[in-house]
Motif scaffolding. Structure first.
Motif, mmCIF file in Angstrom:
data_model
loop_
_atom_site.group_PDB
_atom_site.id
_atom_site.type_symbol
_atom_site.label_atom_id
_atom_site.label_comp_id
_atom_site.label_asym_id
_atom_site.label_seq_id
_atom_site.Cartn_x
_atom_site.Cartn_y
_atom_site.Cartn_z
ATOM 1 N N CYS A 91 4.133 5.503 5.512
ATOM 2 C CA CYS A 91 3.759 4.181 4.969
ATOM 3 C C CYS A 91 3.530 4.159 3.470
ATOM 4 C CB CYS A 91 2.497 3.677 5.666
ATOM 5 S SG CYS A 91 2.796 3.227 7.368
ATOM 6 N N HIS A 92 3.716 5.277 2.802
ATOM 7 C CA HIS A 92 3.565 5.247 1.335
ATOM 8 C C HIS A 92 4.537 6.251 0.726
ATOM 9 C CE1 HIS A 92 0.679 4.536 -2.243
ATOM 10 N NE2 HIS A 92 1.803 5.063 -2.705
ATOM 11 N N VAL A 93 5.698 5.761 0.361
ATOM 12 C CA VAL A 93 6.656 6.622 -0.335
ATOM 13 C C VAL A 93 7.077 5.947 -1.638
ATOM 14 C CG1 VAL A 93 7.550 7.441 1.896
ATOM 15 C CG2 VAL A 93 8.838 5.710 0.630
ATOM 16 N N HIS A 94 7.664 6.761 -2.502
ATOM 17 C CA HIS A 94 8.396 6.254 -3.677
ATOM 18 C C HIS A 94 9.751 6.931 -3.567
ATOM 19 C CE1 HIS A 94 4.804 4.386 -5.369
ATOM 20 N NE2 HIS A 94 4.151 5.446 -4.913
ATOM 21 N N ILE A 95 10.662 6.230 -2.939
ATOM 22 C CA ILE A 95 11.871 6.864 -2.421
ATOM 23 C C ILE A 95 12.722 7.492 -3.527
ATOM 24 C CG2 ILE A 95 13.329 4.781 -2.429
ATOM 25 C CD1 ILE A 95 13.165 7.172 0.515
ATOM 26 N N ILE A 217 4.166 -6.369 -0.429
ATOM 27 C CA ILE A 217 3.662 -6.456 -1.806
ATOM 28 C C ILE A 217 2.651 -5.347 -2.046
ATOM 29 C CG2 ILE A 217 2.207 -7.854 -3.362
ATOM 30 C CD1 ILE A 217 5.097 -8.873 -3.195
ATOM 31 N N LYS A 218 2.752 -4.721 -3.222
ATOM 32 C CA LYS A 218 1.819 -3.667 -3.614
ATOM 33 C C LYS A 218 0.984 -4.159 -4.783
ATOM 34 C CE LYS A 218 0.611 0.850 -4.720
ATOM 35 N NZ LYS A 218 1.601 1.794 -5.234
ATOM 36 N N LEU A 219 -0.331 -4.092 -4.636
ATOM 37 C CA LEU A 219 -1.246 -4.415 -5.730
ATOM 38 C C LEU A 219 -1.880 -3.131 -6.249
ATOM 39 C CD1 LEU A 219 -3.225 -7.495 -4.288
ATOM 40 C CD2 LEU A 219 -1.074 -7.479 -5.592
ATOM 41 N N GLU A 278 -4.668 1.926 -0.062
ATOM 42 C CA GLU A 278 -3.947 3.171 -0.317
ATOM 43 C C GLU A 278 -4.868 4.102 -1.104
ATOM 44 O OE1 GLU A 278 -0.671 3.205 0.990
ATOM 45 O OE2 GLU A 278 -1.409 1.272 1.750
ATOM 46 N N HIS A 279 -4.932 5.345 -0.719
ATOM 47 C CA HIS A 279 -5.774 6.395 -1.334
ATOM 48 C C HIS A 279 -7.237 6.217 -0.900
ATOM 49 C CE1 HIS A 279 -2.090 6.554 -3.570
ATOM 50 N NE2 HIS A 279 -2.395 5.555 -4.359
ATOM 51 N N GLY A 280 -7.939 5.240 -1.465
ATOM 52 C CA GLY A 280 -9.321 4.973 -1.044
ATOM 53 C C GLY A 280 -10.261 6.142 -1.284
ATOM 54 N N THR A 352 2.431 9.680 2.433
ATOM 55 C CA THR A 352 2.440 10.876 1.582
ATOM 56 C C THR A 352 2.392 10.560 0.093
ATOM 57 O OG1 THR A 352 4.851 10.867 1.494
ATOM 58 C CG2 THR A 352 3.812 12.181 3.254
ATOM 59 N N ASP A 353 2.902 9.385 -0.315
ATOM 60 C CA ASP A 353 3.049 9.032 -1.732
ATOM 61 C C ASP A 353 4.112 9.888 -2.416
ATOM 62 O OD1 ASP A 353 2.571 7.559 -4.011
ATOM 63 O OD2 ASP A 353 0.498 8.190 -4.267
ATOM 64 N N LEU A 354 5.060 10.417 -1.629
ATOM 65 C CA LEU A 354 6.123 11.251 -2.187
ATOM 66 C C LEU A 354 7.474 10.559 -2.054
ATOM 67 C CD1 LEU A 354 5.217 14.739 -0.635
ATOM 68 C CD2 LEU A 354 4.548 13.844 -2.888
#
Ligand SMILES: [Zn+2]
Length: 444
Positions: A91-95, A217-219, A278-280, A352-354
């Motif tokens: 649920c969290h990538v930067h492809i 949407i990402k804030l 995200e992160h938190g 992962t944010d990867l």
């Protein structure tokens, strides 16, 4: 049986052409595929099922039945000694993002175009699929992320189903402002597309993102770590900006993910209606209780902190200017905070944010820091699907869902090393990986 990969060369014949046209014109004649699962973790029930048949018709699961069925005319995929699960969702990538292993992040950003990044993204998307990820949510890229999603949807390149946000929305000087730390005279068309400095601008940006192809949407309401000049302990968007962005996104059918660190900012964002934090990293028991009460998801992204902590320690020159110390100061906190999140009962989804890299590494980090293995599987399947608003389509092995399946040789709930060794991947009924199969050692 449908597989994805370079077609074998063959002599041209009218017979073959007419047969191809016939099959293409009459999809009714495609054969059903029956997957024999030795063990099935279906993403719904805590108890594994044994000796199960999953019947796939076209891109969907038709039925899930006890026993190994072999209906006449069906193709059988024998996974009778393996463990089958729903395809994983990150649920969290930067492809299109590279690992900090070769090039300085700022240098890379300034020397590559969106088109270069699209080719990187195509490579990383294929690798993610091979790792077992049949779905992913991209929380911050440019037009290349929309192009890659569309190419995957059209079957032009292999990859996970993508939900994309385009540029994260945040204020001038915030985590998402590309100009931070650069000569003020430098700019680039497109860098302004994520900048939001008023509620009205937030409304406009959400609408613009929608029209450019975003489906989430990402804030960026708080400062960040891997960005120059901002402070992860400060809230940078106003409550009103968040509220209007959320209201506009929801009215257009889009969920809202919010990158946030400080507890007070998390609580303000939750009240503004964001769907996930995200992160938190600096959340408290009180913030988790509020998130639980509102049904807000936490996406802890422990992987990115592991990767960037090591980079800050060993190769600070590869990070954006002035960010190594922020990484060293903050990157160990999320792991320590995970057990509090788990105990609080807040809903957790896998992220992962990867982009480049091993997207399965989050499993070990979640399990090693307080989450039960079955809960880690749910984070990457049914919870992720619910956060995407797609639980009736993906995230579980049930009739009517997309035929997105992965398998491992042993049960990963018993043997954690298995998370990183997926041996079979099917997405939408098409086989993308099948280790050890008698005819094709590995497909694409
Ligand atoms: Zn991110």
């Amino acid at each position: 049986m449908k597989t994805f990969g370079p077609r074998k060369s063959s002599g041209f014949s009218w017979l073959a052409l007419s047969a191809t046209l016939f099959v293409a014109a009459w999809p009714c004649c495609a054969r059903d595929v029956v997957v024999h699962a030795g063990t099935l973790l279906d993403g719904v029930s805590d108890s594994p099922r044994h000796q199960v048949s999953i019947t796939v018709r076209d891109d969907r699961i038709l039925s899930v039945d006890s026993g190994f069925l072999a209906p006449p005319g069906a193709d059988i995929i024998d996974l009778s000694t393996a463990t089958v699960m729903p395809g994983f969702i990150d649920c969290h990538v930067h492809i299109s993002a590279l690992l900090p292993t070769r090039t300085n992040a700022t240098e890379y950003w300034l020397t590559h175009t969106d088109i270069d990044r699209a080719f990187d993204a195509a490579v990383f998307a294929r690798e993610m699929l091979q790792q077992g990820f049949t779905g992913a949510r991209d929380l911050g890229g440019g037009d290349e992320t929309v192009a890659v999603r569309n190419a995957i949807d059209a079957g032009k390149i292999p990859g996970p189903r993508l939900w994309v946000s385009l540029e994260p929305l945040g204020p001038t000087g915030g985590h998402a402002d590309r100009t931070s730390g650069l000569d003020a005279g430098l700019s680039h068309p497109g860098w302004e597309r994520g900048v939001v400095n008023s509620a009205e601008q937030a409304r406009l940006r959400v609408r613009e993102h929608r029209s450019r192809g975003a489906n989430v949407i990402k804030l960026v309401p708080s400062g960040g770590i891997a960005s120059t000049g901002d402070d992860p302990r400060q809230q940078l968007m106003t409550d009103e900006e968040m509220r209007v962005a959320v209201e506009t996104a929801h009215s257009l059918g889009m969920k809202v993910a919010a990158h946030i660190y400080p507890a007070a900012a998390i609580e303000n964002a939750v009240r503004a209606g964001v769907d996930s934090v995200e992160h938190g990293s600096f959340a408290t028991a009180q913030s988790f209780a509020l998130m639980k009460a509102h049904g807000t998801y936490l996406v802890p992204t422990l992987s990115v902190y592991d990767v960037f902590y090591a980079a800050a320690r060993d190769h600070p020159e590869l990070l954006r200017p002035g960010t190594a110390q922020k990484e060293l100061d903050n990157d160990l906190l999320p792991k320590r905070n995970l057990s509090l999140a788990v105990k609080s009962g807040v809903k957790i989804a896998y992220g992962t944010d990867l982009g480049q890299g091993d997207h399965t590494m989050e499993f070990a980090l979640l399990i090693g820091n307080g989450m039960a293995p079955i809960q880690a599987l749910y984070a990457a399947t049914r919870n992720a699907a619910e956060l995407l608003g797609a639980a009736t389509q993906v995230g579980s092995v049930q009739s009517g869902r997309y035929a997105d399946l992965v398998a491992t040789t042993q049960n990963p709930l018993d043997d954690p090393a298995q998370w990183g060794h997926v041996s079979f991947v099917m997405r939408g009924g098409i086989v993308y990986r099948r280790d050890g199969a008698p005819t094709a050692a590995r497909v694409n």
